[in-house]
Design a protein around this motif. Structure first.
Motif, short mmCIF file in Angstrom:
data_model
loop_
_atom_site.label_atom_id
_atom_site.label_comp_id
_atom_site.label_asym_id
_atom_site.label_seq_id
_atom_site.Cartn_x
_atom_site.Cartn_y
_atom_site.Cartn_z
N ALA A 289 -4.78 6.36 -2.66
CA ALA A 289 -6.05 5.69 -2.92
C ALA A 289 -5.89 4.64 -4.01
O ALA A 289 -6.40 3.51 -3.90
CB ALA A 289 -7.12 6.71 -3.33
N THR A 290 -5.20 5.01 -5.08
CA THR A 290 -4.99 4.06 -6.18
C THR A 290 -4.16 2.87 -5.73
O THR A 290 -4.47 1.72 -6.07
CB THR A 290 -4.29 4.77 -7.36
N LYS A 291 -3.11 3.13 -4.96
CA LYS A 291 -2.26 2.03 -4.48
C LYS A 291 -3.05 1.09 -3.59
O LYS A 291 -2.89 -0.14 -3.67
CB LYS A 291 -1.06 2.59 -3.72
N ALA A 292 -3.91 1.63 -2.74
CA ALA A 292 -4.71 0.77 -1.85
C ALA A 292 -5.59 -0.17 -2.66
O ALA A 292 -5.70 -1.36 -2.36
CB ALA A 292 -5.56 1.64 -0.92
N LEU A 293 -6.23 0.36 -3.72
CA LEU A 293 -7.10 -0.48 -4.53
C LEU A 293 -6.28 -1.46 -5.38
O LEU A 293 -6.68 -2.62 -5.54
CB LEU A 293 -7.99 0.38 -5.41
N LEU A 294 -5.14 -1.02 -5.90
CA LEU A 294 -4.29 -1.93 -6.68
C LEU A 294 -3.82 -3.11 -5.82
O LEU A 294 -3.84 -4.26 -6.28
CB LEU A 294 -3.08 -1.17 -7.22
N ASP A 295 -3.42 -2.82 -4.59
CA ASP A 295 -2.97 -3.90 -3.70
C ASP A 295 -4.10 -4.89 -3.43
O ASP A 295 -3.89 -6.11 -3.41
CB ASP A 295 -2.46 -3.32 -2.38
N GLU A 296 -5.31 -4.37 -3.25
CA GLU A 296 -6.44 -5.25 -2.97
C GLU A 296 -6.84 -6.04 -4.22
O GLU A 296 -7.23 -7.22 -4.11
CB GLU A 296 -7.63 -4.44 -2.45
N LEU A 297 -6.75 -5.43 -5.38
CA LEU A 297 -7.03 -6.16 -6.62
C LEU A 297 -6.06 -7.32 -6.79
O LEU A 297 -6.46 -8.43 -7.19
CB LEU A 297 -6.94 -5.21 -7.82
N SER A 298 -4.80 -7.09 -6.48
CA SER A 298 -3.80 -8.16 -6.58
C SER A 298 -4.13 -9.29 -5.62
O SER A 298 -4.03 -10.48 -5.97
CB SER A 298 -2.40 -7.61 -6.30
N ARG A 299 -4.54 -8.94 -4.40
CA ARG A 299 -4.87 -9.97 -3.41
C ARG A 299 -6.10 -10.77 -3.84
O ARG A 299 -6.11 -12.00 -3.75
CB ARG A 299 -5.13 -9.32 -2.04
N GLN A 300 -7.11 -10.08 -4.34
CA GLN A 300 -8.30 -10.78 -4.79
C GLN A 300 -8.01 -11.65 -6.02
O GLN A 300 -8.61 -12.71 -6.19
CB GLN A 300 -9.41 -9.77 -5.12
#
Length: 307
Positions: A289-300
Motif C-alpha cells: 500500500a505504501t509503495k503504491a502511494l509513493l509511486d503515485e506521489l512521485s508521478r504527480q
C-alpha cells in the motif's frame, strides 16, 4: 552470557510498552491511566525491567520521572521494536485479507494540499480497496509518529536537517508567497517589504515547522520584529477564512496563493525553501500500500514540475 540477558526469556513486550508509556506521560500515574492498570502494577513492572537490565531507566522526582542516559538509550530501541511489530501486524493483515492494505499518511500544511489529494485519487482509481488514512499535525509530531510506526510516510516541506533514521525524497519545488485577500490594502503597493506589512495582522505557521523558522530568520535579516498581532495556525480551512475576512497576511505555497479570493503579493522571499517531498523510515520494510502511494506521489510530483 551477560550480553544475552535480554534474550533469556525474562524481558516481555509489556516491559517495552510500559517503559515507552512512562516516558511519554512523564509520571507513573499517567502511564497507569493510559495503560488502564493500577499504579502499583506500573511500578512493579518498571522494577522488573530495571532488574533485568541492571540499570535505572528513570530518575524519580516529586513531579514525575525523567529518563536517565540508560533510559534514553533503551527507549530508542524499545520504540524501534514496537514500530517493527506494528509493521509486522500490518503485513500479516495484508496477507490475511489478500488485499493491498492500508497506508497512513502524515501531512503538514505547506506542500501537501495539491499533490496528496491528486495522488490519493489516482491510486484509489487503480486500487479501490486500498485504505488511506490522513493525519494532519506539526512536523515534530508526525516524525515521532513515523518512528513509532503510527505513520507510513509524511508529505510536506522537506527538513534541512533530517534525522538519520528517515529518508527524504524530493517530489517537486514550489515557491512560497506572501498572500492576502484580493482587495487587501497592501495589494496597492508595488513591491511591499516586510516593514510595510508588519502593521497588518499575520497568520504564521506553528513554531515546530521549518517554514516558521525560515520566516523568523527572514524577519531578523531585514531587521523587522515578528508581528505582535498574529495567529498561529496550520489548518488550511481556518487560514483561508481568516485571509478572506481580515487584513491578515500569510506565507503559503503558490498553489494556495492563487485560490479564489486570494492574491499573492509581489514581495520576494528568496531565502525561503521550496522543496516539497516525502519522508519515510530508513530501516522499515515498505508495504504494498505504501509503495503504491509513493509511486503515485512521485508521478504527480513530476507532473507538477512540468506544469
Amino acid at each position: 552470557m551477560a550480553h544475552d540477558k535480554l534474550l533469556d526469556g525474562r524481558l516481555k513486550l509489556r516491559h517495552l510498552t510500559l517503559a515507552v508509556t512512562i516516558d511519554e506521560h512523564g509520571t507513573i500515574v499517567g502511564a497507569a491511566q493510559a495503560l488502564h492498570v493500577t499504579q502499583p502494577v506500573v511500578t512493579r513492572g518498571l522494577r522488573e525491567l530495571e532488574s533485568i537490565l541492571g540499570v535505572d531507566l528513570f530518575d524519580r522526582g516529586p513531579r514525575g520521572v525523567n529518563a536517565t542516559p540508560f533510559g534514553i538509550a533503551f527507549l530508542d530501541h524499545a520504540r524501534a521494536v514496537i514500530a517493527q511489530l506494528r509493521q509486522a501486524e500490518r503485513q500479516l493483515e495484508l496477507l490475511t485479507s489478500a488485499d493491498i492494505g492500508t497506508v497512513t499518511v502524515g501531512i503538514h500544511l505547506a506542500g501537501a494540499n495539491v499533490i496528496l489529494p491528486r495522488a490519493i485519487a489516482a491510486v484509489k482509481a487503480r486500487h479501490p480497496s486500498l485504505t488511506v488514512v490522513v493525519r494532519e499535525s506539526t512536523p515534530d509530531v508526525l516524525t515521532n509518529a513515523l518512528m513509532a510506526g503510527e505513520c507510513d510516510l509524511v508529505v510536506g516541506r522537506l527538513s534541512v536537517d533530517p534525522s538519520a533514521e528517515t529518508v527524504q525524497r524530493l517530489l517537486y519545488r514550489e515557491p512560497i508567497r506572501l498572500v492576502t485577500r484580493a482587495d487587501h490594502p497592501a495589494q496597492r503597493l508595488r513591491a511591499p517589504r516586510l516593514d510595510d506589512l508588519v502593521q497588518h495582522p499575520w497568520i504564521l505557521p506553528l513554531e515546530q515547522t521549518a517554514l516558521r523558522a525560515e520566516l523568523e530568520a527572514l524577519f531578523a535579516q531585514e531587521g523587522v520584529d515578528l508581528p505582535a498581532n498574529r495567529v498561529e495556525c496550520t489548518s488550511i480551512l481556518t487560514l483561508r477564512e481568516l485571509l478572506l475576512r481580515t487584513d491578515s497576511v500569510a506565507a503559503l505555497p503558490r498553489s494556495i496563493a492563487t485560490e479564489q479570493g486570494l492574491r499573492p503579493l509581489a514581495t520576494k522571499l528568496r531565502s525561503i525553501g521550496r522543496a516539497v517531498g516525502v519522508t519515510t523510515p530508513a530501516n522499515r520494510p515498505t508495504s504494498p500500500a505504501t509503495k503504491a502511494l509513493l509511486d503515485e506521489l512521485s508521478r504527480q510530483g513530476e507532473l507538477l514540475e512540468q506544469g
